[in-house]
Design an enzyme around this catalytic site. Structure first.
Site, PDB file in Angstrom:
ATOM      1  N   LYS A 282      71.506  26.581  57.673  1.00 23.98           N
ATOM      2  CA  LYS A 282      70.819  27.727  58.279  1.00 23.98           C
ATOM      3  C   LYS A 282      69.657  28.169  57.397  1.00 23.98           C
ATOM      4  CE  LYS A 282      74.848  29.961  60.469  1.00 23.98           C
ATOM      5  NZ  LYS A 282      74.363  29.936  61.870  1.00 23.98           N
ATOM      6  N   ARG A 356      83.374  25.878  67.467  1.00 25.45           N
ATOM      7  CA  ARG A 356      84.049  25.154  68.552  1.00 25.45           C
ATOM      8  C   ARG A 356      84.861  23.987  68.012  1.00 25.45           C
ATOM      9  NH1 ARG A 356      78.229  24.437  71.190  1.00 25.45           N
ATOM     10  NH2 ARG A 356      78.076  26.410  70.044  1.00 25.45           N
TER      11      ARG A 356
HETATM   12  N1  BES Z   1      78.534  31.645  63.371  1.00 26.83           N
HETATM   13  C1  BES Z   1      77.446  31.203  64.165  1.00 26.83           C
HETATM   14  C2  BES Z   1      77.110  32.168  65.309  1.00 26.83           C
HETATM   15  C3  BES Z   1      76.695  33.569  64.926  1.00 26.83           C
HETATM   16  C4  BES Z   1      75.361  33.912  64.925  1.00 26.83           C
HETATM   17  C5  BES Z   1      77.630  34.527  64.637  1.00 26.83           C
HETATM   18  C6  BES Z   1      74.976  35.206  64.597  1.00 26.83           C
HETATM   19  C7  BES Z   1      77.247  35.828  64.316  1.00 26.83           C
HETATM   20  C8  BES Z   1      75.918  36.156  64.288  1.00 26.83           C
HETATM   21  C9  BES Z   1      77.773  29.845  64.764  1.00 26.83           C
HETATM   22  O1  BES Z   1      78.603  29.035  64.018  1.00 26.83           O
HETATM   23  C10 BES Z   1      76.488  29.132  64.923  1.00 26.83           C
HETATM   24  O2  BES Z   1      75.888  28.812  63.938  1.00 26.83           O
HETATM   25  N2  BES Z   1      76.113  28.857  66.173  1.00 26.83           N
HETATM   26  C11 BES Z   1      74.915  28.154  66.468  1.00 26.83           C
HETATM   27  C12 BES Z   1      75.241  27.120  67.508  1.00 26.83           C
HETATM   28  C13 BES Z   1      74.146  26.137  67.755  1.00 26.83           C
HETATM   29  C14 BES Z   1      73.924  25.261  66.541  1.00 26.83           C
HETATM   30  C15 BES Z   1      74.527  25.293  68.952  1.00 26.83           C
HETATM   31  C16 BES Z   1      73.899  29.150  67.000  1.00 26.83           C
HETATM   32  O3  BES Z   1      74.290  30.092  67.704  1.00 26.83           O
HETATM   33  O4  BES Z   1      72.732  29.014  66.684  1.00 26.83           O
HETATM   34 MN    MN Z   2      77.544  27.860  62.620  1.00 22.70          MN
END
Ligand code: BES
Ligand code: MN
Ligand code: ZN
Length: 502
Positions: A282, A356
């Site tokens: 990230k 997931r």
């Molecule tokens: N933990 C994150 C989602 C999240 C974002 C939680 C902001 C709380 C606040 C999750 O694991 C994630 O990174 N999701 C990605 C999925 C994508 C790579 C398909 C996302 O939402 O960008």
């Molecule tokens: Mn994630």
């Protein structure tokens, strides 16, 4: 933070040995009645004069401090109850949270709190008492253990709150309500504590220790599935997320057993104690928020705590797969294929779609245990925040009846949720060329394609997925909500279980 002690009494408001008396005044009331009239008499008519002169309006959130007068208290707080049309149990919970913080700010000490002025007559006194207790205990929550300087902690205390019922006949019901509200609020605050803690101090090992301690305290069964055992069980999808971390993964299983042989309801929570994204790392900005990526697991632990206290007649299985998502040398790489415990394969396109992956095995495990329905809770996608913001969490389900149950439960807790569509067509986006499914489906409908992957592991069992990424935290104090991690949806989960118990 120590919680104030809550009690209920039918005694005379002015005769209680307390430091602070609270009464409520509705907006635009011409005539004072009940406890407000008693306060007026105790202050030789000062309250009525203040209302006449517009110094006390009764607007929601208004608080006016008067001298204790002829009561035994040193001060009286007159709280505005707002417009009569808005006097419902949710308004009362919110008002209680706001007032509790105001009382703490004035170092209110021992408080006698009139319960007159809200929803009088129309709401079950037990339900009102529960909401009021939740408001006080959730509203006073603070996460300040890492402030070593006294000046950085809130000043003042609320030592105790005696809720004063105007009618002796409602005291017993109100006592039952306080017990339930306190159990729900304490469980929510427990979940908040776990989620607010920074990731270095809330590793999977530490979460597991908290689960074991809570289970021992409350009388639940707790088993921790260690890495070797998870390997034997074939939890390759879950374990693939742990590959890049030095912290050992912990798969937490909690059991509340009611009498009888009914299958348990399963609550399954995402327990990513920190989400760097892994190999698909990230951006740095805001990454610290990802300490809250175990809020689903925390909510399940909190719900199990309240369930242990409230003892419904249905069994509940709590599952919380916990691991860090780190980019270490052993980390999963985009394109890798992993196998969940039910044999289904997943192509990992993006290692940041890790929730997931751990829920695939979490849901498969609960299903293999014979649980039904399956309810998973996860901070799964940024997409749900785009869709619903910080107001409602998304519910994705394969079952209309379960949706109705969630809506009834949320009506009791005051939490807001929204059903998301789950048309078959969305599955197209997660078809893989090399495995049964791939773990990302592109930006469109991002929360739904995440849910679609998890759904495959629920099979034909009734299942719901609560995506709480938007509402996991709160930006400012308001009512029962306190800046920081929210502790949603602990109370909704518990109400759903209690409703099945009736
Ligand atoms: N933990 C994150 C989602 C999240 C974002 C939680 C902001 C709380 C606040 C999750 O694991 C994630 O990174 N999701 C990605 C999925 C994508 C790579 C398909 C996302 O939402 O960008
Ligand atoms: Mn994630
Ligand atoms: Zn995540």
């Amino acid at each position: 933070m120590t919680n104030p002690e809550l009690s209920v009494t039918g005694a005379n408001l002015g005769q209680l040995d307390v430091d602070t008396v609270v009464c409520w005044v509705p907006e635009g009331s011409a005539r004072l009645s009940g406890h407000a009239a008693a306060v007026d008499r105790a202050t030789d008519g000062a309250l009525a004069l203040m209302i006449r002169d517009g110094l006390v309006t009764g607007r929601a959130g208004e608080t006016t401090v008067l001298h204790g007068g002829k009561t035994r208290a040193k001060r009286i707080v007159v709280a505005g109850a707002g417009k009569a049309e808005a006097f419902d149990v949710h308004a009362e919970r919110r008002a209680a949270g706001n007032l509790a913080r105001t009382l703490r700010g004035m170092d209110a000490g021992r408080v006698a709190w009139s319960t007159q002025g809200y929803a009088t007559g129309s709401v079950d006194p037990a339900v009102a008492a529960a909401a009021r207790s939740e408001g006080v205990l959730m509203g006073l929550y603070r996460f300040d253990k890492h402030h070593t300087k006294e000046a950085d902690r809130p000043r003042g205390t609320v030592i105790s709150v005696a809720f004063v019922e105007a009618n002796a006949r409602t005291v017993a019901a109100a006592q039952r309500g306080v017990a339930q509200g306190a159990a729900l609020a304490e469980a929510t605050n427990f979940a908040r504590d776990l989620s607010n803690e920074p990731a270095n101090l809330m590793t999977p090992t530490i979460v597991a220790t908290h689960a074991q301690e809570m289970a021992a305290r409350e009388g639940l069964e707790c088993t921790i599935i260690e890495r070797a055992e998870a390997e034997r069980l074939g939890m390759g999808s879950y374990l693939s997320v742990a590959n890049g971390s030095h912290q050992p993964p912990k798969f937490i299983v909690l059991r509340y057993k009611a009498r009888g042989s009914q299958p348990p309801i399963a609550l399954i929570g995402k327990g990513i104690t920190f989400d760097t994204g892994g190999t698909s790392i990230k951006p740095a900005a805001g990454m610290e928020r990802m300490k809250g990526d175990m809020s689903g697991a925390a909510a399940v632990l909190g719900a199990m705590m309240a369930i242990a206290r409230l003892k419904p007649s249905v069994s509940v299985l709590g599952v919380a797969p916990c691991t860090e998502n780190m980019p270490g040398g052993g980390a999963t790489k985009p394109g890798d294929v992993v196998y969940a415990m039910d044999g289904q394969s997943i192509e990992v396109i993006n290692t940041d779609a890790e929730g997931r992956l751990i829920l695939a095995d979490g849901v498969a495990y609960a299903r293999q245990q014979g649980a039904t329905p399956l309810i998973d809770v996860a901070t799964l996608t940024g997409a749900i925040n785009v869709a619903l913001g910080k107001v409602r969490y998304g519910v994705h389900t394969n079952n209309d009846g379960l949706m109705a149950e969630l809506e009834r439960a949320a009506e009791l807790s005051g939490e807001k949720l929204w059903r998301m569509p789950m048309d078959k067509e969305y599955e197209e986006q997660i078809k893989s060329d090399v495995a049964d499914v791939k773990n990302t489906g592109g930006a469109p409908a991002g929360s739904i394609t995440g849910a679609k992957l998890i759904e495959k592991f629920a099979g034909d069992t009734p299942w719901a997925h609560l995506d709480i990424a938007g509402v996991m935290d709160v930006e400012r104090d308001r009512g029962e909500w306190v800046k920081g991690m929210s502790g949603q949806p602990v109370r909704t989960l518990v109400h759903l279980v209690l409703n099945r118990s009736k």
